[in-house]
Design an enzyme around this catalytic site. Sequence first.
Site, PDB file in Angstrom:
ATOM      1  N   ASN A  23      -2.634   6.348   8.503  1.00  0.00           N
ATOM      2  CA  ASN A  23      -1.646   5.387   8.021  1.00  0.00           C
ATOM      3  C   ASN A  23      -0.244   6.000   8.134  1.00  0.00           C
ATOM      4  OD1 ASN A  23       0.208   4.147   6.145  1.00  0.00           O
ATOM      5  ND2 ASN A  23      -1.512   3.070   5.238  1.00  0.00           N
TER       6      ASN A  23
ATOM      7  N   HIS B 108       4.591   5.853   5.813  1.00  0.00           N
ATOM      8  CA  HIS B 108       5.642   6.679   5.210  1.00  0.00           C
ATOM      9  C   HIS B 108       6.554   7.363   6.229  1.00  0.00           C
ATOM     10  CE1 HIS B 108       4.396   5.359   1.440  1.00  0.00           C
ATOM     11  NE2 HIS B 108       3.175   5.824   1.581  1.00  0.00           N
TER      12      HIS B 108
ATOM     13  N   HIS C  30       0.919  -1.060   6.981  1.00  0.00           N
ATOM     14  CA  HIS C  30       0.892  -2.108   5.956  1.00  0.00           C
ATOM     15  C   HIS C  30       2.217  -2.865   6.032  1.00  0.00           C
ATOM     16  CE1 HIS C  30       0.265  -3.040   1.354  1.00  0.00           C
ATOM     17  NE2 HIS C  30       0.476  -4.127   2.070  1.00  0.00           N
TER      18      HIS C  30
ATOM     19  N   ARG D  47       4.270  -5.016   4.278  1.00  0.00           N
ATOM     20  CA  ARG D  47       4.379  -5.552   2.916  1.00  0.00           C
ATOM     21  C   ARG D  47       5.338  -6.735   2.892  1.00  0.00           C
ATOM     22  NH1 ARG D  47       2.372  -1.632  -1.212  1.00  0.00           N
ATOM     23  NH2 ARG D  47       3.077  -3.163  -2.716  1.00  0.00           N
TER      24      ARG D  47
ATOM     25  N   THR E 134      -0.497   0.553  -3.349  1.00  0.00           N
ATOM     26  CA  THR E 134      -1.564  -0.402  -3.685  1.00  0.00           C
ATOM     27  C   THR E 134      -2.419   0.187  -4.809  1.00  0.00           C
ATOM     28  OG1 THR E 134      -1.530  -0.880  -1.342  1.00  0.00           O
ATOM     29  CG2 THR E 134      -3.266  -1.916  -2.610  1.00  0.00           C
TER      30      THR E 134
ATOM     31  N   GLU F 262     -13.378  -1.744   2.212  1.00  0.00           N
ATOM     32  CA  GLU F 262     -12.774  -0.420   2.055  1.00  0.00           C
ATOM     33  C   GLU F 262     -12.737  -0.126   0.564  1.00  0.00           C
ATOM     34  OE1 GLU F 262      -9.425   0.683   4.460  1.00  0.00           O
ATOM     35  OE2 GLU F 262      -8.677   2.050   2.923  1.00  0.00           O
TER      36      GLU F 262
HETATM   37  N1  PXP Z   1      -6.219   2.156   2.484  1.00  0.00           N
HETATM   38  C1  PXP Z   1      -5.545   1.107   1.976  1.00  0.00           C
HETATM   39  C2  PXP Z   1      -6.206  -0.220   1.998  1.00  0.00           C
HETATM   40  C3  PXP Z   1      -4.240   1.255   1.488  1.00  0.00           C
HETATM   41  O1  PXP Z   1      -3.581   0.199   0.984  1.00  0.00           O
HETATM   42  C4  PXP Z   1      -3.636   2.526   1.553  1.00  0.00           C
HETATM   43  C5  PXP Z   1      -2.234   2.706   1.053  1.00  0.00           C
HETATM   44  O2  PXP Z   1      -1.360   1.962   1.815  1.00  0.00           O
HETATM   45  C6  PXP Z   1      -4.368   3.582   2.119  1.00  0.00           C
HETATM   46  C7  PXP Z   1      -5.664   3.376   2.550  1.00  0.00           C
HETATM   47  C8  PXP Z   1      -3.780   4.943   2.291  1.00  0.00           C
HETATM   48  O3  PXP Z   1      -3.522   5.513   1.059  1.00  0.00           O
HETATM   49  P1  PXP Z   1      -2.723   6.881   1.001  1.00  0.00           P
HETATM   50  O4  PXP Z   1      -1.376   6.622   1.579  1.00  0.00           O
HETATM   51  O5  PXP Z   1      -2.695   7.199  -0.451  1.00  0.00           O
HETATM   52  O6  PXP Z   1      -3.505   7.880   1.814  1.00  0.00           O
END
Ligand code: PXP
Length: 240
Positions: A9, A12, A45, A47, A103, A153
């Site tokens: 992901n 950030h 994501h 948003r 989230t 998930e």
């Molecule tokens: N999975 C989902 C569905 C999420 O919403 C997020 C956060 O955006 C993540 C995984 C990843 O979480 P993290 O950034 O804490 O690793």
Amino acid sequence: MPTIKLGVNIDHVATVRNARGEKYPSPLRAALLSQKSGADSVTIHLREDRRHIKDNDLKEIRSKLKIPLNLEIASTNEMLKISLKQKPSYICIVPEKRKEITTEGGLNLNFKKNFLKIMIKKLKLKGIRISLFIEPNLKDIKRSKDLGANCVEIHTGKICNLINNNKPFKNEFIKIQKAVKYANSIGLEVHAGHGLTYKSAQILSKISDIKEFNIGHFIIGESIYLGLSKTIKKFKRIIK
Ligand code: PXP
């Protein structure tokens, strides 16, 4: 044991870019480097408030990425419309509250149930794999199946907090283990994500039948020290 897939992901990267209103660091570049470094998919994501990923990031990444793009969205008309147009390979439907930092919990599957069902149906007709982000409880797993999802998930926030704070996590681990087993038995593919670090990912990788981890914040943070490519490779070794 089959290897667990890693979804990276990159939200950030956009958070850092947006902090200065510049064009860098580029989420597209991070997506392509993740692909090159062995990520199995890239997650973003979009948003409602566009606080990190913007519409143009989605378009660019969608058009250039060769591995599957996993788009996280809230169950709204706007997101449905965008998703039907962009057609990412995967969609994960997540709850969204404007004031939350991230989230914070799984979906409430009793809320907007009919809309969710229609949304899942329309997206599946485009060949998109649908996952629902839920808490590890059996009721929500059954509901996810009834709504037509391909995958669930599991929100790992709680167990990750316990592990990070050196608190007993066995009960939560067993809860997740049971949830994974049940989901598998009714034909749902199981993923896990939220708050994962090297340590929590390693612990959860012992649960057979979790097929995919989605990890963001820790990977991007760790990349400051190690670099994105080495961090992804390290995670792949840990969860294999
Ligand atoms: N999975 C989902 C569905 C999420 O919403 C997020 C956060 O955006 C993540 C995984 C990843 O979480 P993290 O950034 O804490 O690793």
